[in-house]
Design a protein around this motif. Structure first.
Motif, mmCIF file in Angstrom:
data_model
loop_
_atom_site.group_PDB
_atom_site.id
_atom_site.type_symbol
_atom_site.label_atom_id
_atom_site.label_comp_id
_atom_site.label_asym_id
_atom_site.label_seq_id
_atom_site.Cartn_x
_atom_site.Cartn_y
_atom_site.Cartn_z
ATOM 1 N N PHE A 195 -19.887 22.678 8.348
ATOM 2 C CA PHE A 195 -18.431 22.780 8.366
ATOM 3 C C PHE A 195 -17.925 23.774 9.404
ATOM 4 C CE2 PHE A 195 -19.112 20.938 4.128
ATOM 5 C CZ PHE A 195 -18.188 19.895 4.174
ATOM 6 N N SER A 196 -18.808 24.318 10.236
ATOM 7 C CA SER A 196 -18.339 25.152 11.343
ATOM 8 C C SER A 196 -17.769 24.305 12.471
ATOM 9 C CB SER A 196 -19.492 26.015 11.885
ATOM 10 O OG SER A 196 -20.452 25.235 12.577
ATOM 11 N N VAL A 197 -18.025 22.967 12.434
ATOM 12 C CA VAL A 197 -17.482 22.069 13.459
ATOM 13 C C VAL A 197 -16.605 20.977 12.862
ATOM 14 C CG1 VAL A 197 -19.376 22.450 15.083
ATOM 15 C CG2 VAL A 197 -19.551 20.598 13.400
ATOM 16 N N PHE A 198 -16.402 21.027 11.540
ATOM 17 C CA PHE A 198 -15.698 19.931 10.877
ATOM 18 C C PHE A 198 -14.919 20.443 9.676
ATOM 19 C CE2 PHE A 198 -16.095 16.834 7.291
ATOM 20 C CZ PHE A 198 -15.116 15.948 7.723
ATOM 21 N N ASP A 199 -13.699 19.930 9.530
ATOM 22 C CA ASP A 199 -12.841 20.276 8.409
ATOM 23 C C ASP A 199 -12.437 18.975 7.708
ATOM 24 O OD1 ASP A 199 -11.452 22.003 6.776
ATOM 25 O OD2 ASP A 199 -9.664 22.060 8.047
ATOM 26 N N PRO A 200 -12.611 18.861 6.374
ATOM 27 C CA PRO A 200 -12.332 17.603 5.669
ATOM 28 C C PRO A 200 -10.967 16.969 5.944
ATOM 29 C CG PRO A 200 -13.519 19.078 4.220
ATOM 30 C CD PRO A 200 -13.217 19.866 5.464
ATOM 31 N N PRO A 201 -9.887 17.752 6.162
ATOM 32 C CA PRO A 201 -8.606 17.098 6.468
ATOM 33 C C PRO A 201 -8.625 16.279 7.768
ATOM 34 C CG PRO A 201 -8.216 19.328 5.712
ATOM 35 C CD PRO A 201 -9.693 19.205 5.921
ATOM 36 N N ASN A 202 -9.650 16.505 8.601
ATOM 37 C CA ASN A 202 -9.731 15.775 9.866
ATOM 38 C C ASN A 202 -10.449 14.433 9.709
ATOM 39 O OD1 ASN A 202 -8.379 17.813 11.239
ATOM 40 N ND2 ASN A 202 -10.282 18.886 11.756
ATOM 41 N N ILE A 203 -10.288 13.819 8.539
ATOM 42 C CA ILE A 203 -10.769 12.458 8.293
ATOM 43 C C ILE A 203 -9.540 11.550 8.234
ATOM 44 C CG2 ILE A 203 -12.021 10.900 6.770
ATOM 45 C CD1 ILE A 203 -13.603 13.212 5.706
ATOM 46 N N PHE A 204 -9.592 10.461 9.000
ATOM 47 C CA PHE A 204 -8.458 9.554 9.076
ATOM 48 C C PHE A 204 -8.942 8.114 8.884
ATOM 49 C CE2 PHE A 204 -7.881 13.215 11.829
ATOM 50 C CZ PHE A 204 -6.676 13.752 11.369
ATOM 51 N N ILE A 205 -8.035 7.244 8.496
ATOM 52 C CA ILE A 205 -8.346 5.833 8.277
ATOM 53 C C ILE A 205 -7.428 4.990 9.152
ATOM 54 C CG2 ILE A 205 -8.533 3.976 6.581
ATOM 55 C CD1 ILE A 205 -8.680 6.163 4.417
ATOM 56 N N PHE A 206 -8.042 4.063 9.920
ATOM 57 C CA PHE A 206 -7.268 3.171 10.780
ATOM 58 C C PHE A 206 -7.855 1.761 10.713
ATOM 59 C CE2 PHE A 206 -6.129 7.187 12.750
ATOM 60 C CZ PHE A 206 -4.805 6.993 13.146
ATOM 61 N N PRO A 207 -7.027 0.757 10.942
ATOM 62 C CA PRO A 207 -7.556 -0.597 11.108
ATOM 63 C C PRO A 207 -8.364 -0.683 12.406
ATOM 64 C CG PRO A 207 -5.192 -0.639 10.663
ATOM 65 C CD PRO A 207 -5.549 0.783 10.970
ATOM 66 N N ASN A 208 -9.389 -1.531 12.432
ATOM 67 C CA ASN A 208 -10.195 -1.702 13.635
ATOM 68 C C ASN A 208 -9.355 -2.096 14.846
ATOM 69 O OD1 ASN A 208 -12.456 -1.278 11.979
ATOM 70 N ND2 ASN A 208 -13.690 -2.645 13.248
ATOM 71 N N THR A 209 -8.302 -2.863 14.599
ATOM 72 C CA THR A 209 -7.481 -3.360 15.694
ATOM 73 C C THR A 209 -6.788 -2.245 16.466
ATOM 74 O OG1 THR A 209 -5.656 -3.685 14.131
ATOM 75 C CG2 THR A 209 -7.064 -5.590 14.594
ATOM 76 N N GLU A 210 -6.655 -1.067 15.863
ATOM 77 C CA GLU A 210 -5.910 0.019 16.492
ATOM 78 C C GLU A 210 -6.792 1.005 17.250
ATOM 79 O OE1 GLU A 210 -3.209 2.005 13.891
ATOM 80 O OE2 GLU A 210 -2.416 0.154 13.025
ATOM 81 N N LYS A 211 -8.116 0.925 17.089
ATOM 82 C CA LYS A 211 -9.005 1.896 17.716
ATOM 83 C C LYS A 211 -10.188 1.182 18.363
ATOM 84 C CE LYS A 211 -6.773 5.615 16.368
ATOM 85 N NZ LYS A 211 -6.159 6.585 17.317
ATOM 86 N N TYR A 212 -10.300 1.282 19.684
ATOM 87 C CA TYR A 212 -11.426 0.646 20.379
ATOM 88 C C TYR A 212 -12.747 1.293 19.979
ATOM 89 C CZ TYR A 212 -10.744 4.684 23.465
ATOM 90 O OH TYR A 212 -10.589 5.966 23.946
ATOM 91 N N GLY A 213 -12.691 2.585 19.564
ATOM 92 C CA GLY A 213 -13.910 3.232 19.094
ATOM 93 C C GLY A 213 -14.437 2.579 17.834
ATOM 94 N N LEU A 214 -13.527 2.142 16.954
ATOM 95 C CA LEU A 214 -13.944 1.437 15.742
ATOM 96 C C LEU A 214 -14.520 0.064 16.081
ATOM 97 C CD1 LEU A 214 -11.047 2.289 13.245
ATOM 98 C CD2 LEU A 214 -13.382 3.187 13.233
ATOM 99 N N GLN A 215 -13.963 -0.594 17.093
ATOM 100 C CA GLN A 215 -14.502 -1.885 17.508
ATOM 101 C C GLN A 215 -15.910 -1.714 18.086
ATOM 102 O OE1 GLN A 215 -11.592 -4.181 19.852
ATOM 103 N NE2 GLN A 215 -9.972 -3.020 18.824
ATOM 104 N N SER A 216 -16.150 -0.600 18.766
ATOM 105 C CA SER A 216 -17.498 -0.307 19.267
ATOM 106 C C SER A 216 -18.449 -0.015 18.116
ATOM 107 C CB SER A 216 -17.455 0.892 20.226
ATOM 108 O OG SER A 216 -16.595 0.647 21.320
ATOM 109 N N ALA A 217 -17.972 0.754 17.133
ATOM 110 C CA ALA A 217 -18.797 1.067 15.961
ATOM 111 C C ALA A 217 -19.145 -0.187 15.181
ATOM 112 C CB ALA A 217 -18.066 2.065 15.061
ATOM 113 N N ASP A 218 -18.234 -1.162 15.178
ATOM 114 C CA ASP A 218 -18.487 -2.437 14.516
ATOM 115 C C ASP A 218 -19.736 -3.107 15.083
ATOM 116 O OD1 ASP A 218 -18.057 -5.001 13.153
ATOM 117 O OD2 ASP A 218 -17.223 -5.699 15.048
ATOM 118 N N PHE A 219 -19.933 -2.997 16.401
ATOM 119 C CA PHE A 219 -21.114 -3.608 17.023
ATOM 120 C C PHE A 219 -22.389 -2.887 16.603
ATOM 121 C CE2 PHE A 219 -18.123 -5.961 19.403
ATOM 122 C CZ PHE A 219 -18.794 -7.065 19.907
#
Length: 303
Positions: A195-219
């Motif tokens: 948790f020195s590099v991460f804080d739980p509030p910095n978790i977000f939810i988006f549809p795949n259509t809105e984030k090309y990074g999510l489309q890459s993760a899908d592959f």
């Protein structure tokens, strides 16, 4: 790049393949639920995000897809999938995944985790924890190698909204882990989210259509899932994973247990038949310098 994204040093885009339900798999003869659940994602530096987008767009163009179209692994034929996987295999990111064989999870319980985790999302939360343990360590070690001070806002996590995923489903769980980390009372000491590099509030939810990074993760997760034998998938294919292996993450020089995590950990004893052979083949892949070192040879179009 918008200012809200630029305050983060890394972004972890997370997607899933298969389903995380355990109840439907209580009957060995049931083939309505997937035998495997894969949760994984890609880690990209903020400065590398334009190059990641270019790689995805180049792969789509080479596959003959219209510019700007949402890209989904499942909607493409074999050749188009292979082309985009080969292009992503040269991308500016590292990927991590956790693979669960659900039949061997039926007798597994973690009462402490269940007490702060929504019951229907227990497996998802547990695997996301395993993923974050490795990703946060990777980000912290990257900072250390670059002699850069770590900050709790270094990493943001973007989860793919596959329907029904809500922040309260995992918020309490990761907040509890944050408290345990800072008080030194974490129940399982073998692996820790840094948790020195991460804080739980910095978790977000988006549809795949809105984030090309999510489309890459899908592959990434779909390529892994497509390689795993099960009743609902009679012809598994390993070549997609082979194309992506150059970008698989390692820790302490090892890929197994880092970039690729198999659950249950004693898979060599608990799996059998095709399931065991498929994981053994993963072990062979990660030991292959040809597949695990980025090379322009992978840039060639598949025949």
């Amino acid at each position: 790049m918008n200012s809200s994204a630029s305050k983060y040093k890394f972004t972890l885009y997370v997607d899933e393949a298969g389903d995380d339900g355990l109840k439907a798999y209580l009957n060995d003869d049931n083939d309505l639920s997937s035998e495997w659940f894969v949760l994984g994602g890609i880690v990209s530096k903020t400065s590398d995000e334009p190059e990641l987008l270019r790689r995805l767009n180049d792969g789509a163009a080479r596959a003959g897809l219209p510019f700007g179209r949402d890209i989904h692994f499942a909607r493409l034929n074999h050749k188009k999938k292979a082309i985009i996987c080969h292009e992503l295999g040269l991308g500016p990111f590292r990927w991590f995944c956790v693979i669960s064989h659900k039949k061997n999870m039926r007798a597994h319980r973690n009462a402490k985790a269940e007490s702060v985790s929504k019951k229907q999302k227990f497996l998802y939360n547990w695997m996301l924890r395993l993923l974050l343990e490795r990703v946060t360590r990777y980000c912290k070690e990257y900072n250390d190698r670059c002699s850069v001070k770590s900050n709790v806002s270094d990493l943001r996590v973007i989860l793919s909204d596959r329907g029904g995923l809500r922040k309260p489903d995992f918020g309490d769980y990761f907040t509890r882990l944050w408290i345990q980390y800072h008080s030194g009372t974490t129940h399982l000491r073998k692996g820790l989210i840094d948790f020195s590099v991460f804080d739980p509030p910095n978790i977000f939810i988006f549809p795949n259509t809105e984030k090309y990074g999510l489309q890459s993760a899908d592959f990434i997760v779909s390529a892994i899932y497509k390689s795993l034998p099960q009743k609902r998938q009679q012809n598994p294919k390993i070549e997609y994973v082979e194309a992506l292996m150059p970008r698989c993450a390692s820790l302490d020089g090892k890929i197994f247990g880092a970039g690729i995590v198999i659950f249950p950990p004693d898979w060599a004893k608990s799996l059998s038949g095709e399931q065991l052979e498929s994981i053994k083949y993963f072990a062979e892949i990660v030991a292959s310098p040809r597949l695990c070192v980025p090379t322009r040879e992978l840039d060639r179009l598949p025949s």
